[in-house]
Design a protein around this motif. Structure first.
Motif, mmCIF file in Angstrom:
data_model
loop_
_atom_site.group_PDB
_atom_site.id
_atom_site.type_symbol
_atom_site.label_atom_id
_atom_site.label_comp_id
_atom_site.label_asym_id
_atom_site.label_seq_id
_atom_site.Cartn_x
_atom_site.Cartn_y
_atom_site.Cartn_z
ATOM 1 N N THR A 237 84.210 -20.225 1.068
ATOM 2 C CA THR A 237 83.292 -21.051 1.867
ATOM 3 C C THR A 237 82.870 -20.384 3.166
ATOM 4 O O THR A 237 81.911 -20.825 3.800
ATOM 5 C CB THR A 237 83.959 -22.392 2.234
ATOM 6 O OG1 THR A 237 85.123 -22.133 3.036
ATOM 7 C CG2 THR A 237 84.336 -23.191 0.987
ATOM 8 N N GLY A 238 83.589 -19.351 3.580
ATOM 9 C CA GLY A 238 83.296 -18.722 4.860
ATOM 10 C C GLY A 238 83.944 -19.424 6.042
ATOM 11 O O GLY A 238 83.717 -19.020 7.195
ATOM 12 N N LEU A 239 84.743 -20.461 5.798
ATOM 13 C CA LEU A 239 85.428 -21.132 6.893
ATOM 14 C C LEU A 239 86.495 -20.216 7.485
ATOM 15 O O LEU A 239 87.061 -19.374 6.799
ATOM 16 C CB LEU A 239 86.069 -22.431 6.408
ATOM 17 C CG LEU A 239 85.101 -23.540 5.966
ATOM 18 C CD1 LEU A 239 85.858 -24.695 5.330
ATOM 19 C CD2 LEU A 239 84.267 -24.031 7.144
ATOM 20 N N ALA A 240 86.774 -20.411 8.771
ATOM 21 C CA ALA A 240 87.781 -19.622 9.460
ATOM 22 C C ALA A 240 89.167 -20.219 9.219
ATOM 23 O O ALA A 240 89.303 -21.342 8.716
ATOM 24 C CB ALA A 240 87.472 -19.584 10.954
ATOM 25 N N VAL A 241 90.203 -19.463 9.605
ATOM 26 C CA VAL A 241 91.588 -19.934 9.455
ATOM 27 C C VAL A 241 92.290 -19.845 10.804
ATOM 28 O O VAL A 241 91.898 -19.064 11.679
ATOM 29 C CB VAL A 241 92.360 -19.128 8.395
ATOM 30 C CG1 VAL A 241 91.653 -19.199 7.056
ATOM 31 C CG2 VAL A 241 92.558 -17.687 8.812
ATOM 32 N N PRO A 242 93.349 -20.661 10.997
ATOM 33 C CA PRO A 242 94.091 -20.601 12.266
ATOM 34 C C PRO A 242 94.623 -19.199 12.532
ATOM 35 O O PRO A 242 94.989 -18.471 11.616
ATOM 36 C CB PRO A 242 95.231 -21.604 12.055
ATOM 37 C CG PRO A 242 94.727 -22.542 11.005
ATOM 38 C CD PRO A 242 93.876 -21.699 10.095
ATOM 39 N N SER A 243 94.705 -18.851 13.821
ATOM 40 C CA SER A 243 95.050 -17.475 14.182
ATOM 41 C C SER A 243 96.498 -17.121 13.904
ATOM 42 O O SER A 243 96.831 -15.946 13.747
ATOM 43 C CB SER A 243 94.736 -17.237 15.664
ATOM 44 O OG SER A 243 95.484 -18.131 16.485
ATOM 45 N N ASN A 244 97.378 -18.132 13.809
ATOM 46 C CA ASN A 244 98.798 -17.831 13.578
ATOM 47 C C ASN A 244 99.412 -18.774 12.551
ATOM 48 O O ASN A 244 100.557 -19.197 12.689
ATOM 49 C CB ASN A 244 99.584 -17.906 14.897
ATOM 50 C CG ASN A 244 100.955 -17.276 14.787
ATOM 51 O OD1 ASN A 244 101.149 -16.280 14.087
ATOM 52 N ND2 ASN A 244 101.929 -17.861 15.470
ATOM 53 N N GLY A 245 98.672 -19.092 11.530
ATOM 54 C CA GLY A 245 99.207 -19.919 10.456
ATOM 55 C C GLY A 245 98.795 -21.371 10.545
ATOM 56 O O GLY A 245 98.322 -21.852 11.583
#
Length: 450
Positions: A237-245
């Motif tokens: 989807t191109g969504l981002a993810v949390p930087s540390n889990g």
């Protein structure tokens, strides 16, 4: 024309979609239970390491044993029966098979199965999302290059989340967050196959009755599967993810539009446009009322007062500002829903979720202190769990993908809670899985640095 109407037409014309299934465990068996009830499809072959067990599973879900005695795919086609074998290559090589459903749960084997199926001109519905998590974007590219379709499996949560994201964007809504539910407390990351059933809320007897694999179910519990599935969603989807889990904020369905706002607006997100997992347990272990544990959701934003007013006028449940709205499915039916992917791939030539970028990765993280000579046992086991990270971060640290942390030796000490790197292990560089991962890293390196 709906998929069902197209299936009816295929049945009337006696031109069914011909399916080969690799892996007849719990997920595969759930799909096998639905095939006889679905018009316009024909299961011509099942490959499993234990054909006798596969036949037993087929009978358990309602197949007549007499339907399983074909000695070849050709005879199965002629007699409208099913060939059960331990030879997966027979399935991917046969010209009559239209769609291969990869359902082994073994990520290293799944990569080999997918690549060979593409080379033989077969569409693939990949249930083994563990493989998609460490090399899905390149699998999708190789499928396109072969002019076939590679797809995530409907019924599994990533494809359902992708469907909700697609709904939102097609309707013109910006996606603020999307994800699934999970029963989560931080100490679950240490769970092993010996502790899983108590945490999961099942008795050993219930697990045995259902033929449930403790290692597989532990991969759900210890956070590996939520990380794997969130990776698949982010890359599709191109969504981002949390930087540390993953953060696993606890919330009832009513409160999802509140907690899935940016931190700057009172929520938990680092930014808009991210994946996250909602916990069904408060931090003290109390159950959240009306939870989303077995479901999926997407939170969208009203960008204008007019849309905000529409939310209010039509009684859509929002956060207190009236701008954030969450649409959800409270349940998913696992393998019982895979037929939608098979029909979509074969009839519409459209995937039900497919990765196109490398935004996210899942890195093997130590459950205990690891010493040289220890052997990693992959997701859900005794040695490692999977941590979701942005792809640029995992690439920079040389992180070891969880999907490749199977039966490989540790060669350097690793402390509990530390994510492993390539240099911490002795890995077989001759496997298709390792080669395709390296190829993907080279291909996407510039993109993830941007």
């Amino acid at each position: 024309m709906s998929l069902y109407q197209q299936l009816l037409q295929r049945a009337a014309e006696q031109k069914p979609i011909r399916i080969g299934l690799i892996g007849a465990g719990k997920f595969g068996s759930m799909y096998l239970a639905q095939i006889p009830k679905t018009p316009g499809v024909q299961l011509v072959a099942v490959a499993d390491l234990m054909p006798a067990v596969a036949k037993q599973n087929l009978c358990t879900v309602g197949w007549d044993a007499a339907q399983l005695e074909a000695s070849s795919i050709d005879l199965a086609l002629r007699d409208r029966t099913c060939y059960v074998t331990d030879d997966w290559q027979a399935i991917v090589q046969h010209p009559a098979v239209d769609v291969v459903v990869e359902c082994t749960g073994n990520p290293i084997a799944a990569v080999e199965h997918c690549l060979r199926a593409f080379s033989e001109g077969k569409h693939v519905v990949n249930v083994t999302v563990e493989a998609d998590a460490f090399c899905g974007p390149l699998l999708a590219k190789k499928a396109r290059d072969a002019n076939v379709i590679y797809s995530l499996a409907f019924g599994d949560q990533p494809a359902l989340i992708c469907d909700l994201v697609d709904w939102a964007r097609t309707c013109g809504f910006p996606v603020v967050a999307a994800g699934r539910g999970h029963q989560w407390l931080p100490h679950y990351a240490d769970s092993t196959p010996e502790t899983v059933w108590n945490y999961y809320g099942l008795t050993p007897e219930q697990a045995k009755r259902g033929g449930l694999n403790p290692k597989m179910f532990n991969s759900f519990l210890d956070g590996s599967k939520p990380a794997i599935e969130s990776t698949a969603v982010a890359n599709a989807t191109g969504l981002a993810v949390p930087s540390n889990g993953l953060l696993y904020p606890p919330a009832s369905i009513e409160d999802i539009p509140v907690v899935t706002r940016p931190i700057s607006e009172g929520g938990h997100l680092e930014q808009k446009g991210m994946v996250e997992v909602i916990s069904s347990l408060e931090k003290d272990g109390r159950r959240v009322p009306y939870d989303i544990r077995m479901g999926v959701w997407v939170t969208v934003e009203a960008e204008t007062d007019y849309i905000k007013n529409c939310f209010e006028e039509y009684k859509a449940h929002t956060d207190p500002s009236g701008r954030y709205f969450t649409l959800y499915k409270r349940w998913h039916l696992i393998g019982l829903e895979v037929g939608l992917s098979v029909a979509s791939v074969a009839l519409r030539k459209e995937a039900t979720g497919v990765p196109y970028c490398w935004n996210a990765d899942v890195i093997a993280t130590a459950k205990r202190d690891l010493n040289p000579g220890d052997v990693l046992d992959g997701e859900g086991g005794y040695t490692v769990w999977g941590k979701l990270l942005p792809a640029n971060k995992s690439s920079a640290m040389g992180g070891l993908p969880l999907g490749l942390a199977h039966q490989i030796k540790v060669i350097r000490p690793v402390k509990k809670g530390q994510s492993l790197c390539w240099d911490d292990v002795l890995i077989d560089k001759k496997t298709d899985a390792y080669k395709i991962r390296m190829e993907m890293e080279r291909l996407f390196k510039e993109a993830i640095r941007a």
